[in-house]
Design a protein around this motif. Sequence first.
Motif, PDB file in Angstrom:
ATOM      1  N   SER A  95       0.153   5.596   7.056  1.00 18.16           N
ATOM      2  CA  SER A  95      -1.208   5.058   7.216  1.00 18.16           C
ATOM      3  C   SER A  95      -1.164   3.651   7.789  1.00 18.16           C
ATOM      4  O   SER A  95      -1.954   3.308   8.683  1.00 18.16           O
ATOM      5  CB  SER A  95      -1.928   5.046   5.859  1.00 18.16           C
ATOM      6  N   PHE A  96      -0.240   2.830   7.295  1.00 13.95           N
ATOM      7  CA  PHE A  96      -0.116   1.469   7.816  1.00 13.95           C
ATOM      8  C   PHE A  96       0.231   1.487   9.311  1.00 13.95           C
ATOM      9  O   PHE A  96      -0.296   0.691  10.095  1.00 13.95           O
ATOM     10  CB  PHE A  96       0.956   0.699   7.044  1.00 13.95           C
ATOM     11  N   LYS A  97       1.121   2.394   9.716  1.00 14.33           N
ATOM     12  CA  LYS A  97       1.486   2.497  11.125  1.00 14.33           C
ATOM     13  C   LYS A  97       0.266   2.862  11.977  1.00 14.33           C
ATOM     14  O   LYS A  97       0.078   2.312  13.070  1.00 14.33           O
ATOM     15  CB  LYS A  97       2.592   3.537  11.326  1.00 14.33           C
ATOM     16  N   ASN A  98      -0.551   3.788  11.471  1.00 15.37           N
ATOM     17  CA  ASN A  98      -1.751   4.189  12.213  1.00 15.37           C
ATOM     18  C   ASN A  98      -2.735   3.026  12.322  1.00 15.37           C
ATOM     19  O   ASN A  98      -3.345   2.815  13.392  1.00 15.37           O
ATOM     20  CB  ASN A  98      -2.423   5.381  11.520  1.00 15.37           C
ATOM     21  N   TYR A  99      -2.910   2.281  11.229  1.00 16.17           N
ATOM     22  CA  TYR A  99      -3.816   1.124  11.270  1.00 16.17           C
ATOM     23  C   TYR A  99      -3.290   0.062  12.235  1.00 16.17           C
ATOM     24  O   TYR A  99      -4.073  -0.615  12.914  1.00 16.17           O
ATOM     25  CB  TYR A  99      -3.995   0.530   9.871  1.00 16.17           C
ATOM     26  N   ALA A 100      -1.960  -0.088  12.285  1.00 18.16           N
ATOM     27  CA  ALA A 100      -1.364  -1.062  13.211  1.00 18.16           C
ATOM     28  C   ALA A 100      -1.607  -0.648  14.652  1.00 18.16           C
ATOM     29  O   ALA A 100      -1.904  -1.488  15.523  1.00 18.16           O
ATOM     30  CB  ALA A 100       0.129  -1.192  12.925  1.00 18.16           C
ATOM     31  N   MET A 101      -1.495   0.662  14.943  1.00 19.13           N
ATOM     32  CA  MET A 101      -1.741   1.164  16.299  1.00 19.13           C
ATOM     33  C   MET A 101      -3.182   0.921  16.724  1.00 19.13           C
ATOM     34  O   MET A 101      -3.476   0.710  17.901  1.00 19.13           O
ATOM     35  CB  MET A 101      -1.415   2.658  16.375  1.00 19.13           C
ATOM     36  N   LEU A 102      -4.091   0.943  15.764  1.00 17.78           N
ATOM     37  CA  LEU A 102      -5.506   0.707  16.053  1.00 17.78           C
ATOM     38  C   LEU A 102      -5.828  -0.784  16.127  1.00 17.78           C
ATOM     39  O   LEU A 102      -6.978  -1.157  16.417  1.00 17.78           O
ATOM     40  CB  LEU A 102      -6.379   1.359  14.966  1.00 17.78           C
ATOM     41  N   GLY A 103      -4.835  -1.616  15.819  1.00 18.67           N
ATOM     42  CA  GLY A 103      -5.054  -3.053  15.849  1.00 18.67           C
ATOM     43  C   GLY A 103      -5.760  -3.585  14.616  1.00 18.67           C
ATOM     44  O   GLY A 103      -6.230  -4.730  14.599  1.00 18.67           O
ATOM     45  N   ARG A 104      -5.838  -2.762  13.569  1.00 19.77           N
ATOM     46  CA  ARG A 104      -6.530  -3.166  12.348  1.00 19.77           C
ATOM     47  C   ARG A 104      -5.674  -4.076  11.473  1.00 19.77           C
ATOM     48  O   ARG A 104      -6.214  -4.893  10.713  1.00 19.77           O
ATOM     49  CB  ARG A 104      -6.936  -1.919  11.550  1.00 19.77           C
ATOM     50  N   ILE A 105      -4.351  -3.905  11.527  1.00 21.79           N
ATOM     51  CA  ILE A 105      -3.444  -4.746  10.756  1.00 21.79           C
ATOM     52  C   ILE A 105      -2.268  -5.143  11.636  1.00 21.79           C
ATOM     53  O   ILE A 105      -2.027  -4.520  12.684  1.00 21.79           O
ATOM     54  CB  ILE A 105      -2.918  -4.040   9.477  1.00 21.79           C
ATOM     55  N   THR A 106      -1.544  -6.170  11.196  1.00 22.37           N
ATOM     56  CA  THR A 106      -0.331  -6.601  11.889  1.00 22.37           C
ATOM     57  C   THR A 106       0.871  -6.326  10.990  1.00 22.37           C
ATOM     58  O   THR A 106       0.899  -6.804   9.842  1.00 22.37           O
ATOM     59  CB  THR A 106      -0.383  -8.105  12.214  1.00 22.37           C
ATOM     60  N   PRO A 107       1.847  -5.533  11.437  1.00 20.93           N
ATOM     61  CA  PRO A 107       3.011  -5.225  10.596  1.00 20.93           C
ATOM     62  C   PRO A 107       3.748  -6.502  10.207  1.00 20.93           C
ATOM     63  O   PRO A 107       3.868  -7.427  11.019  1.00 20.93           O
ATOM     64  CB  PRO A 107       3.882  -4.336  11.490  1.00 20.93           C
ATOM     65  N   PRO A 108       4.224  -6.584   8.956  1.00 21.54           N
ATOM     66  CA  PRO A 108       4.991  -7.766   8.539  1.00 21.54           C
ATOM     67  C   PRO A 108       6.282  -7.882   9.325  1.00 21.54           C
ATOM     68  O   PRO A 108       6.916  -6.876   9.645  1.00 21.54           O
ATOM     69  CB  PRO A 108       5.254  -7.508   7.046  1.00 21.54           C
ATOM     70  N   LYS A 109       6.685  -9.106   9.617  1.00 23.58           N
ATOM     71  CA  LYS A 109       7.845  -9.325  10.471  1.00 23.58           C
ATOM     72  C   LYS A 109       9.122  -9.644   9.683  1.00 23.58           C
ATOM     73  O   LYS A 109      10.219  -9.500  10.199  1.00 23.58           O
ATOM     74  CB  LYS A 109       7.563 -10.462  11.453  1.00 23.58           C
ATOM     75  N   HIS A 110       9.010 -10.101   8.426  1.00 25.09           N
ATOM     76  CA  HIS A 110      10.220 -10.495   7.712  1.00 25.09           C
ATOM     77  C   HIS A 110      11.007  -9.276   7.236  1.00 25.09           C
ATOM     78  O   HIS A 110      10.444  -8.211   6.967  1.00 25.09           O
ATOM     79  CB  HIS A 110       9.886 -11.413   6.527  1.00 25.09           C
ATOM     80  N   LYS A 111      12.323  -9.440   7.144  1.00 23.91           N
ATOM     81  CA  LYS A 111      13.219  -8.350   6.768  1.00 23.91           C
ATOM     82  C   LYS A 111      13.121  -8.049   5.272  1.00 23.91           C
ATOM     83  O   LYS A 111      12.852  -8.937   4.467  1.00 23.91           O
ATOM     84  CB  LYS A 111      14.662  -8.700   7.136  1.00 23.91           C
ATOM     85  N   THR A 112      13.359  -6.769   4.937  1.00 22.12           N
ATOM     86  CA  THR A 112      13.358  -6.349   3.531  1.00 22.12           C
ATOM     87  C   THR A 112      14.627  -5.558   3.244  1.00 22.12           C
ATOM     88  O   THR A 112      15.245  -4.986   4.147  1.00 22.12           O
ATOM     89  CB  THR A 112      12.132  -5.465   3.227  1.00 22.12           C
ATOM     90  N   ASP A 113      15.005  -5.517   1.969  1.00 18.81           N
ATOM     91  CA  ASP A 113      16.254  -4.852   1.578  1.00 18.81           C
ATOM     92  C   ASP A 113      16.086  -3.352   1.361  1.00 18.81           C
ATOM     93  O   ASP A 113      17.049  -2.594   1.465  1.00 18.81           O
ATOM     94  CB  ASP A 113      16.814  -5.483   0.290  1.00 18.81           C
TER      95      ASP A 113
END
Length: 332
Positions: A95-113
Motif C-alpha cells: 500500500s505504501f508503494k502504491n501511495y508513493a507512486m501516486l505522489g501521496r507519500i515520500t518513501p523514507p530514505k534512511h537505512k533499516t536493519d
Amino acid sequence: MSNNFIEKQINLKEIPKDSPIDLCLLENNEKQISQICDFLQNDKKLLFISGFRGSGKSQVANFVTGELNPNVILLHYTCIETTILDDMLLSFFESFKNYAMLGRITPPKHKTDNFAQKINSYFKTIKSPILIVLDSFDAVVKSGKVPIIDFIKHLSKFDNVKIVVISKSVPSDDFGGLEFEKVTILPLSQKIFEKRLKLAGVKQIGVLSNELYKLSKGYYYNLILSLNLMKLRQLNLVNFLESYSKSYMPFPEFIIREALELVDPVSSHLFRLLTVMRIPIHINLLKSLHMYEEERIRFFLDNSILSADGSCLYLKEYYREIIENQIQENVM
C-alpha cells in the motif's frame, strides 16, 4: 487530535439511490455509522466494530472509509487463520508503494536493519492521517495475534494513526488496557428486512417473510444470499422455503451449500485451490495457472460466493469448511 480523518457526519439522505452500497443496510445502522464518524473525529485511537457473522460489519466499515478525506492514508487488511504480523506488514508495504507512486507519500530514505523497521520508518515519516482497518481479526489464531497486538499498541502512540478492528466479538482483553471505543452492527430490523424483500420483488410479505426472518435471524448476509439464490433459480419465496424444508439442514448451511451448487466444474478447480491454500491469492497468479475467467469470477463476487481483498481472491471460512470435506485426500 489535529488530524482530520473525515470532514463531517455522513447524511444517509444525501446518498444517491443508485449507489452500489445497500441503502437498507445503512438505514439499519444509521446510529452505528454516526458512532464510527464520531471516532474518526475524536481523540480515541482504537475502535472495535463487532457483530454476528453475516451482520454486515465489513460493508458498513467499507462504506464509511469510502467517505474519508482525500489526504487520509488507508491501510486495509483482511485476516485469516494463518495471518501473522509479517503478512500484515507486507500488505502495508504494498500500500505504501502504491501511495508513493501516486505522489501521496515520500518513501523514507534512511537505512533499516530489518523489514519491521522499514515499515516503522514509513509510519514515522508520513505526516498525513493514517487509518488502519483490520478485518476478520477474530479469525487469527491466538499465537498469531500477540505480535500483531503489540504492533498495534506501538502504532497507537503515533498522533496521526487510528486503528479499526472488525471482529465478531470485542477482543478487548487482548489489548491490555488500551483505551477503545466499540460499535455493534445489529441484525436487520423486521421492518427493514421486509423493505429489502419488497425492493427485490418479493411479494409474499406476511407469514412467509416472517418465517424467512426467523430462519435468517435478520442477518444481512443470509438475506442477500437467499435473494440471490431465489433470483438465480427463479424461485419465489414459497418454493425457496419448500426447498429448505426438504433439506433437513440448518438454514445457514442450506444456503451455503445451495450457493456452492452454482460453482461449475471448471471453476471448482479454483475453489479447491482457494480452500487448500487458505490465503487470498492474487489474480495474476490465478491467470498464470489459467484459473481466472473474468466473467465467472464477477458472477461469484456479485453473488456473494467469492470475496475479494484488493487484487486478491479468497473464500470465507464457511465455504472452505464444506469444500474441504469434499476433497479426496490424494487430491488435497
